[in-house]
Design a protein around this motif. Structure first.
Motif, PDB file in Angstrom:
ATOM      1  N   HIS A  78      -0.454  -7.527  -7.235  1.00  0.00           N
ATOM      2  CA  HIS A  78      -1.507  -6.505  -7.330  1.00  0.00           C
ATOM      3  C   HIS A  78      -2.751  -6.954  -6.588  1.00  0.00           C
ATOM      4  CE1 HIS A  78       0.084  -3.613 -10.358  1.00  0.00           C
ATOM      5  NE2 HIS A  78       0.846  -4.643 -10.696  1.00  0.00           N
ATOM      6  N   PRO A  79      -3.606  -5.998  -6.206  1.00  0.00           N
ATOM      7  CA  PRO A  79      -3.535  -4.560  -6.474  1.00  0.00           C
ATOM      8  C   PRO A  79      -2.601  -3.843  -5.498  1.00  0.00           C
ATOM      9  CG  PRO A  79      -5.548  -5.054  -5.277  1.00  0.00           C
ATOM     10  CD  PRO A  79      -4.872  -6.376  -5.549  1.00  0.00           C
ATOM     11  N   PHE A  80      -2.059  -2.708  -5.969  1.00  0.00           N
ATOM     12  CA  PHE A  80      -1.188  -1.854  -5.161  1.00  0.00           C
ATOM     13  C   PHE A  80      -1.974  -0.648  -4.678  1.00  0.00           C
ATOM     14  CE2 PHE A  80       2.558  -2.897  -8.237  1.00  0.00           C
ATOM     15  CZ  PHE A  80       2.584  -4.207  -7.798  1.00  0.00           C
ATOM     16  N   GLY A  81      -1.465  -0.007  -3.649  1.00  0.00           N
ATOM     17  CA  GLY A  81      -2.050   1.242  -3.164  1.00  0.00           C
ATOM     18  C   GLY A  81      -1.387   2.449  -3.803  1.00  0.00           C
ATOM     19  N   PHE A  82      -0.641   2.241  -4.884  1.00  0.00           N
ATOM     20  CA  PHE A  82       0.098   3.307  -5.565  1.00  0.00           C
ATOM     21  C   PHE A  82       0.398   2.850  -6.985  1.00  0.00           C
ATOM     22  CE2 PHE A  82       2.888   0.458  -3.301  1.00  0.00           C
ATOM     23  CZ  PHE A  82       3.819   0.097  -4.260  1.00  0.00           C
ATOM     24  N   VAL A  83       0.909   3.756  -7.777  1.00  0.00           N
ATOM     25  CA  VAL A  83       1.337   3.442  -9.139  1.00  0.00           C
ATOM     26  C   VAL A  83       2.831   3.159  -9.088  1.00  0.00           C
ATOM     27  CG1 VAL A  83       1.501   4.323 -11.500  1.00  0.00           C
ATOM     28  CG2 VAL A  83      -0.458   4.934 -10.071  1.00  0.00           C
ATOM     29  N   ILE A  84       3.290   2.159  -9.798  1.00  0.00           N
ATOM     30  CA  ILE A  84       4.694   1.724  -9.718  1.00  0.00           C
ATOM     31  C   ILE A  84       5.675   2.827 -10.115  1.00  0.00           C
ATOM     32  CG2 ILE A  84       5.091   0.739 -12.006  1.00  0.00           C
ATOM     33  CD1 ILE A  84       5.925  -1.025  -8.726  1.00  0.00           C
ATOM     34  N   GLU A 127       0.794  -1.231   0.000  1.00  0.00           N
ATOM     35  CA  GLU A 127       0.000   0.000   0.000  1.00  0.00           C
ATOM     36  C   GLU A 127       0.826   1.281   0.000  1.00  0.00           C
ATOM     37  OE1 GLU A 127      -3.837  -1.294   2.595  1.00  0.00           O
ATOM     38  OE2 GLU A 127      -1.939  -1.162   3.692  1.00  0.00           O
ATOM     39  N   ILE A 128       2.038   1.228   0.518  1.00  0.00           N
ATOM     40  CA  ILE A 128       2.820   2.450   0.729  1.00  0.00           C
ATOM     41  C   ILE A 128       4.069   2.431  -0.152  1.00  0.00           C
ATOM     42  CG2 ILE A 128       4.057   3.829   2.461  1.00  0.00           C
ATOM     43  CD1 ILE A 128       2.123   2.606   4.566  1.00  0.00           C
ATOM     44  N   PRO A 129       4.170   3.373  -1.077  1.00  0.00           N
ATOM     45  CA  PRO A 129       5.287   3.352  -2.027  1.00  0.00           C
ATOM     46  C   PRO A 129       6.659   3.448  -1.361  1.00  0.00           C
ATOM     47  CG  PRO A 129       4.084   5.419  -2.181  1.00  0.00           C
ATOM     48  CD  PRO A 129       3.285   4.519  -1.299  1.00  0.00           C
ATOM     49  N   ASN A 130       6.789   4.225  -0.302  1.00  0.00           N
ATOM     50  CA  ASN A 130       8.093   4.360   0.355  1.00  0.00           C
ATOM     51  C   ASN A 130       8.573   3.022   0.903  1.00  0.00           C
ATOM     52  OD1 ASN A 130       6.978   6.947   0.034  1.00  0.00           O
ATOM     53  ND2 ASN A 130       8.249   7.768   1.661  1.00  0.00           N
ATOM     54  N   ASN A 131       7.653   2.252   1.470  1.00  0.00           N
ATOM     55  CA  ASN A 131       8.034   0.933   1.988  1.00  0.00           C
ATOM     56  C   ASN A 131       8.490   0.015   0.867  1.00  0.00           C
ATOM     57  OD1 ASN A 131       7.483   1.491   4.692  1.00  0.00           O
ATOM     58  ND2 ASN A 131       5.360   0.818   4.525  1.00  0.00           N
ATOM     59  N   THR A 132       7.736   0.000  -0.221  1.00  0.00           N
ATOM     60  CA  THR A 132       8.092  -0.849  -1.352  1.00  0.00           C
ATOM     61  C   THR A 132       9.433  -0.416  -1.941  1.00  0.00           C
ATOM     62  OG1 THR A 132       5.763  -1.272  -1.793  1.00  0.00           O
ATOM     63  CG2 THR A 132       7.302  -1.733  -3.585  1.00  0.00           C
ATOM     64  N   GLY A 133       9.680   0.877  -2.029  1.00  0.00           N
ATOM     65  CA  GLY A 133      10.967   1.372  -2.519  1.00  0.00           C
ATOM     66  C   GLY A 133      12.115   0.943  -1.621  1.00  0.00           C
ATOM     67  N   ASN A 134      11.923   1.048  -0.314  1.00  0.00           N
ATOM     68  CA  ASN A 134      12.963   0.615   0.634  1.00  0.00           C
ATOM     69  C   ASN A 134      13.217  -0.884   0.529  1.00  0.00           C
ATOM     70  OD1 ASN A 134      13.698   3.063   1.890  1.00  0.00           O
ATOM     71  ND2 ASN A 134      11.856   3.014   3.137  1.00  0.00           N
TER      72      ASN A 134
END
Length: 152
Positions: A33-39, A10-17
Motif C-alpha cells: 500500500h497505498p493502492f490506486g484502487f480498492v482491492i 495504481e491500475i486494478p486491471n494490471n494487478t488482476g492480470n
C-alpha cells in the motif's frame, strides 16, 4: 516459489492480470500500500477472473512493513528502466523477490536505495517502458525457466 512484489500499484486491471499470472506460475503476490484502487474493485476481479480466490497474496500497509518480511535482501531484485544489468543476465533462484513499481513512475529513489540488485528489461528506445503486467510476465518466464533447469 517466486515472490512478486508490486509497490503501490495504481491500475486494478494490471494487478488482476498479474494475480492471474501468479496463480498460473505458482508464484506468491505481495501488494504494498497505498493502492490506486480498492482491492474489491470490479476491474480487479474482472481481469483476475475467477482465479483470484486461488491467489497466494499478502498485503502490507507500507514499504517498511514489507521489508520486515524479507529473509535475504540479496535475493531481492528491483526492476527499473534505469538499471544497467538486464534481467536476462541474472541468475534467479527459487524464492527470489521480483519487485515492480507503480505504473506511472516505477520505483522511487528511496526504494531503489534499499537494495543493490537492480535489473532492466531491454527495450527499444522508442518507448519508456513496457506495461507492468507484461514486464512481470517477461521476468517470471525467465526466472521459472532458469529454476526448472536447476531442478533437472
Amino acid at each position: 516459489m517466486l515472490n512478486i512484489v508490486l509497490i503501490e500499484p495504481e491500475i486494478p486491471n494490471n494487478t488482476g492480470n498479474i494475480g492471474r499470472l501468479c496463480v498460473g506460475t505458482e508464484s506468491k503476490l505481495h501488494l504494498v500500500h497505498p493502492f490506486g484502487f480498492v482491492i474489491n474493485d470490479k476491474n480487479l476481479k474482472r481481469s483476475g477472473l475467477d482465479y483470484w480466490v486461488h491467489l497466494d497474496v499478502t498485503e502490507y500497509a507500507n514499504f517498511e512493513e514489507w521489508m520486515k518480511n524479507i529473509p535475504d535482501p540479496s535475493r531481492v531484485f528491483l526492476m527499473s528502466s534505469h538499471a544497467e544489468k538486464s534481467y536476462l543476465e541474472n541468475n534467479f533462484q527459487d524464492g527470489d523477490w521480483l519487485v515492480f513499481g507503480k505504473e506511472s513512475v516505477g520505483l522511487s529513489k528511496e526504494v531503489l536505495e534499499h537494495f543493490e540488485n537492480h535489473l532492466t528489461i531491454p527495450m527499444s528506445k522508442l518507448i519508456r517502458s513496457f506495461n507492468i503486467a507484461n514486464s512481470v510476465a517477461f521476468v517470471i518466464g525467465e526466472a521459472k525457466r532458469q529454476i526448472n533447469l536447476q531442478v533437472k
